[in-house]
Design a protein around this motif. Structure first.
Motif, PDB file in Angstrom:
ATOM      1  N   ASN A  35     -16.523  51.775  83.589  1.00 38.08           N
ATOM      2  CA  ASN A  35     -15.242  51.752  84.298  1.00 38.08           C
ATOM      3  C   ASN A  35     -15.145  50.539  85.219  1.00 38.08           C
ATOM      4  O   ASN A  35     -14.092  49.911  85.314  1.00 38.08           O
ATOM      5  CB  ASN A  35     -15.037  53.040  85.100  1.00 38.08           C
ATOM      6  CG  ASN A  35     -14.691  54.219  84.209  1.00 38.08           C
ATOM      7  OD1 ASN A  35     -14.197  54.055  83.112  1.00 38.08           O
ATOM      8  ND2 ASN A  35     -14.958  55.421  84.688  1.00 38.08           N
ATOM      9  N   LEU A  36     -16.238  50.219  85.909  1.00 39.24           N
ATOM     10  CA  LEU A  36     -16.238  49.056  86.797  1.00 39.24           C
ATOM     11  C   LEU A  36     -16.015  47.764  86.016  1.00 39.24           C
ATOM     12  O   LEU A  36     -15.289  46.871  86.462  1.00 39.24           O
ATOM     13  CB  LEU A  36     -17.543  48.979  87.591  1.00 39.24           C
ATOM     14  CG  LEU A  36     -17.687  49.978  88.732  1.00 39.24           C
ATOM     15  CD1 LEU A  36     -19.102  49.929  89.306  1.00 39.24           C
ATOM     16  CD2 LEU A  36     -16.670  49.697  89.820  1.00 39.24           C
ATOM     17  N   ILE A  37     -16.623  47.660  84.851  1.00 34.16           N
ATOM     18  CA  ILE A  37     -16.442  46.479  84.008  1.00 34.16           C
ATOM     19  C   ILE A  37     -14.981  46.368  83.580  1.00 34.16           C
ATOM     20  O   ILE A  37     -14.379  45.298  83.660  1.00 34.16           O
ATOM     21  CB  ILE A  37     -17.370  46.526  82.778  1.00 34.16           C
ATOM     22  CG1 ILE A  37     -18.829  46.341  83.216  1.00 34.16           C
ATOM     23  CG2 ILE A  37     -16.973  45.481  81.734  1.00 34.16           C
ATOM     24  CD1 ILE A  37     -19.845  46.633  82.137  1.00 34.16           C
ATOM     25  N   LYS A  38     -14.405  47.482  83.152  1.00 29.20           N
ATOM     26  CA  LYS A  38     -13.004  47.486  82.728  1.00 29.20           C
ATOM     27  C   LYS A  38     -12.089  47.093  83.882  1.00 29.20           C
ATOM     28  O   LYS A  38     -11.197  46.249  83.726  1.00 29.20           O
ATOM     29  CB  LYS A  38     -12.632  48.870  82.201  1.00 29.20           C
ATOM     30  CG  LYS A  38     -11.240  48.985  81.661  1.00 29.20           C
ATOM     31  CD  LYS A  38     -10.971  50.377  81.127  1.00 29.20           C
ATOM     32  CE  LYS A  38      -9.540  50.498  80.631  1.00 29.20           C
ATOM     33  NZ  LYS A  38      -9.242  51.846  80.152  1.00 29.20           N
ATOM     34  N   GLU A  39     -12.308  47.695  85.059  1.00 30.14           N
ATOM     35  CA  GLU A  39     -11.492  47.390  86.232  1.00 30.14           C
ATOM     36  C   GLU A  39     -11.685  45.937  86.664  1.00 30.14           C
ATOM     37  O   GLU A  39     -10.724  45.259  87.056  1.00 30.14           O
ATOM     38  CB  GLU A  39     -11.842  48.322  87.382  1.00 30.14           C
ATOM     39  CG  GLU A  39     -11.418  49.769  87.158  1.00 30.14           C
ATOM     40  CD  GLU A  39     -11.936  50.717  88.235  1.00 30.14           C
ATOM     41  OE1 GLU A  39     -12.347  50.246  89.310  1.00 30.14           O
ATOM     42  OE2 GLU A  39     -11.915  51.934  87.986  1.00 30.14           O
ATOM     43  N   GLY A  40     -12.912  45.440  86.587  1.00 25.94           N
ATOM     44  CA  GLY A  40     -13.193  44.060  86.947  1.00 25.94           C
ATOM     45  C   GLY A  40     -12.485  43.080  86.033  1.00 25.94           C
ATOM     46  O   GLY A  40     -11.938  42.071  86.492  1.00 25.94           O
ATOM     47  N   ASN A  41     -12.483  43.359  84.748  1.00 28.05           N
ATOM     48  CA  ASN A  41     -11.783  42.489  83.801  1.00 28.05           C
ATOM     49  C   ASN A  41     -10.281  42.474  84.076  1.00 28.05           C
ATOM     50  O   ASN A  41      -9.638  41.422  83.996  1.00 28.05           O
ATOM     51  CB  ASN A  41     -12.057  42.921  82.358  1.00 28.05           C
ATOM     52  CG  ASN A  41     -13.422  42.492  81.887  1.00 28.05           C
ATOM     53  OD1 ASN A  41     -13.921  41.446  82.274  1.00 28.05           O
ATOM     54  ND2 ASN A  41     -14.035  43.296  81.043  1.00 28.05           N
ATOM     55  N   THR A  42      -9.736  43.632  84.416  1.00 28.98           N
ATOM     56  CA  THR A  42      -8.314  43.705  84.757  1.00 28.98           C
ATOM     57  C   THR A  42      -8.020  42.868  85.993  1.00 28.98           C
ATOM     58  O   THR A  42      -7.030  42.122  86.034  1.00 28.98           O
ATOM     59  CB  THR A  42      -7.895  45.173  84.997  1.00 28.98           C
ATOM     60  OG1 THR A  42      -8.126  45.923  83.798  1.00 28.98           O
ATOM     61  CG2 THR A  42      -6.431  45.283  85.376  1.00 28.98           C
ATOM     62  N   GLU A  43      -8.875  42.966  87.002  1.00 35.32           N
ATOM     63  CA  GLU A  43      -8.696  42.177  88.230  1.00 35.32           C
ATOM     64  C   GLU A  43      -8.758  40.678  87.925  1.00 35.32           C
ATOM     65  O   GLU A  43      -7.969  39.895  88.458  1.00 35.32           O
ATOM     66  CB  GLU A  43      -9.764  42.535  89.268  1.00 35.32           C
ATOM     67  CG  GLU A  43      -9.597  43.905  89.888  1.00 35.32           C
ATOM     68  CD  GLU A  43      -8.369  44.017  90.764  1.00 35.32           C
ATOM     69  OE1 GLU A  43      -8.094  43.082  91.535  1.00 35.32           O
ATOM     70  OE2 GLU A  43      -7.676  45.045  90.661  1.00 35.32           O
ATOM     71  N   LEU A  44      -9.695  40.273  87.075  1.00 35.08           N
ATOM     72  CA  LEU A  44      -9.806  38.860  86.705  1.00 35.08           C
ATOM     73  C   LEU A  44      -8.552  38.366  86.001  1.00 35.08           C
ATOM     74  O   LEU A  44      -8.063  37.269  86.282  1.00 35.08           O
ATOM     75  CB  LEU A  44     -11.019  38.632  85.803  1.00 35.08           C
ATOM     76  CG  LEU A  44     -12.381  38.673  86.485  1.00 35.08           C
ATOM     77  CD1 LEU A  44     -13.496  38.594  85.449  1.00 35.08           C
ATOM     78  CD2 LEU A  44     -12.510  37.545  87.479  1.00 35.08           C
ATOM     79  N   GLU A  45      -8.033  39.174  85.092  1.00 31.11           N
ATOM     80  CA  GLU A  45      -6.825  38.786  84.369  1.00 31.11           C
ATOM     81  C   GLU A  45      -5.648  38.633  85.335  1.00 31.11           C
ATOM     82  O   GLU A  45      -4.907  37.643  85.272  1.00 31.11           O
ATOM     83  CB  GLU A  45      -6.488  39.826  83.298  1.00 31.11           C
ATOM     84  CG  GLU A  45      -7.461  39.837  82.129  1.00 31.11           C
ATOM     85  CD  GLU A  45      -7.228  41.005  81.185  1.00 31.11           C
ATOM     86  OE1 GLU A  45      -6.179  41.680  81.288  1.00 31.11           O
ATOM     87  OE2 GLU A  45      -8.098  41.247  80.342  1.00 31.11           O
ATOM     88  N   GLN A  46      -5.488  39.618  86.231  1.00 30.50           N
ATOM     89  CA  GLN A  46      -4.386  39.556  87.189  1.00 30.50           C
ATOM     90  C   GLN A  46      -4.568  38.383  88.145  1.00 30.50           C
ATOM     91  O   GLN A  46      -3.602  37.695  88.491  1.00 30.50           O
ATOM     92  CB  GLN A  46      -4.284  40.873  87.964  1.00 30.50           C
ATOM     93  CG  GLN A  46      -3.836  42.031  87.097  1.00 30.50           C
ATOM     94  CD  GLN A  46      -3.877  43.366  87.826  1.00 30.50           C
ATOM     95  OE1 GLN A  46      -4.372  43.464  88.947  1.00 30.50           O
ATOM     96  NE2 GLN A  46      -3.358  44.397  87.192  1.00 30.50           N
ATOM     97  N   GLY A  47      -5.790  38.134  88.574  1.00 31.26           N
ATOM     98  CA  GLY A  47      -6.070  37.010  89.457  1.00 31.26           C
ATOM     99  C   GLY A  47      -5.781  35.681  88.796  1.00 31.26           C
ATOM    100  O   GLY A  47      -5.232  34.768  89.421  1.00 31.26           O
TER     101      GLY A  47
END
Length: 74
Positions: A35-47
């Motif tokens: 879940n952390l990996i998935k959330e982190g990837n989402t944050e990177l994309e949005q950033g």
């Protein structure tokens, strides 16, 4: 024969009970990691999107400043 049936039924019940047990701490940690990996990837994309938008705004601002300087100089 009756004893064999009891042993067989007991074994099946034990196997089924093992399959329905709560996830172990290790399983929970693995799921949390995924879940952390998935959330982190989402944050990177949005950033990344925000960075690109910011760069475009900076370029637009610089062009406006240059245009203003040229107008002011005339």
């Amino acid at each position: 024969m009756k004893k064999l049936n009891i042993i067989l039924i007991s074994t099946i019940i034990a196997l089924l009970a093992g399959c329905s047990s709560a996830p172990t701490l290790g399983d929970q940690m693995v799921d949390r990691g995924k879940n952390l990996i998935k959330e982190g990837n989402t944050e990177l994309e949005q950033g990344s999107i925000l960075v690109e938008q910011g760069k475009a705004k900076i370029e637009r601002g610089n062009r406006m400043i240059e245009d203003g300087k040229q107008i002011d100089a005339n």
